[in-house]
Scaffold this active site. Structure first.
Site, PDB file in Angstrom:
ATOM      1  N   GLU A  26      -1.210  -8.340   4.570  1.00 16.13           N
ATOM      2  CA  GLU A  26      -0.894  -8.539   5.989  1.00 16.13           C
ATOM      3  C   GLU A  26      -2.097  -8.393   6.902  1.00 16.13           C
ATOM      4  OE1 GLU A  26      -1.137  -4.105   6.020  1.00 16.13           O
ATOM      5  OE2 GLU A  26      -0.950  -5.729   4.574  1.00 16.13           O
TER       6      GLU A  26
ATOM      7  N   HIS B 100      -3.591  -5.094   0.922  1.00 17.11           N
ATOM      8  CA  HIS B 100      -3.027  -5.378   2.248  1.00 17.11           C
ATOM      9  C   HIS B 100      -3.015  -6.879   2.522  1.00 17.11           C
ATOM     10  CE1 HIS B 100      -2.585  -1.319   3.939  1.00 17.11           C
ATOM     11  NE2 HIS B 100      -3.655  -1.007   3.226  1.00 17.11           N
TER      12      HIS B 100
ATOM     13  N   CYS C 159       0.846  -1.201   0.000  1.00 19.31           N
ATOM     14  CA  CYS C 159       0.000   0.000   0.000  1.00 19.31           C
ATOM     15  C   CYS C 159       0.882   1.253   0.000  1.00 19.31           C
ATOM     16  CB  CYS C 159      -0.997  -0.033   1.160  1.00 19.31           C
ATOM     17  SG  CYS C 159      -2.369   1.141   0.943  1.00 19.31           S
TER      18      CYS C 159
END
Length: 232
Positions: free
Chosen positions: A177, A175, A97
């Protein structure tokens, strides 16, 4: 193996990506650039370490814009220099990002406002599903990357480039994660107001993240594994 993880604010965590890196044998060194008490005034002083000596650099997301020098002007130059040097040394870089936007800027691309924000879980079109699964992936961004001329776009949707590759460097706009606890904190640290302006129930991304967690974990592990296994 040593991985430098740049956490721009105290809200975001390496999450599922960090878990997989540890499982793959990496020792994570987590750097927090902006402390919690300055989350809304992030123009802080921060000295980044030298890029040399790391086996991997991961740059996480942030709620700001790379090009907003008034907001992040004191430290963004140091990060861009670190990412640029790491890339030129052949040290793998994974930008996520904001981290992808910093990476594209460091390597000669640009960042601009996206035609519309993306908040929530979104499927993407990918040229290489073994590296970038189609998702859905968690998205929370207002800007988009214009990758460097020498980069190869590997995934996209109608809003923006979703992934690009340049040597051992990989940038992803989404994202991988994201875990539910972090999405909850994004909502609490200004995200609720952003959702309200866009007509989105702020509880929806949190609830969806809980439901998507098993799939998100599998996709994140596939991405990390494929990235590491593809390195020169």
């Amino acid at each position: 193996m040593r991985a430098l993880v740049i956490r721009h604010d105290p809200v975001t965590e390496p999450g599922l990506v960090g878990d997989r890196l540890i499982e793959r044998g990496y020792e994570l060194t987590l750097l927090t650039v902006v402390p919690e008490e300055q989350h809304h005034t992030p123009n802080v002083r921060f000295d980044f370490p030298d890029a040399d000596g790391w086996d991997l650099v991961v740059s996480l997301g942030a709620p700001w814009s790379v090009y907003d020098e008034t907001t992040v002007g004191r430290w963004i130059g140091g990060e861009l220099a670190l990412l640029r040097k790491a890339h030129h040394l052949g040290i793998p870089v994974l930008g996520i990002c904001f981290g992808a936007q910093a990476l594209t800027t460091a390597l000669g691309g640009t960042v601009e406002a996206a035609p519309r924000p993306e908040i929530g879980w979104v499927r993407i079109d990918t040229d290489d599903p073994s590296l970038i699964p189609p998702g859905p992936w968690m998205q929370w961004h207002y800007d988009r990357c214009v990758p460097p001329p020498d980069a190869r776009e590997t995934a996209r949707n109608t809003v923006c480039t979703q992934a690009f590759r340049m040597g051992n460097s990989l940038g992803v706009q989404f994202h991988p994660e994201a875990i539910p606890a972090v999405v909850r904190r994004w909502v609490e640290f200004g995200g609720a107001e952003q959702c309200a302006r866009l007509g989105i129930d702020p509880e929806e991304p949190v609830a969806r993240s809980r439901a998507m967690e098993p799939v998100a974990r599998e996709n994140a592990h596939r991405l990390v594994d494929a990235f590491l296994d593809s390195l020169d």
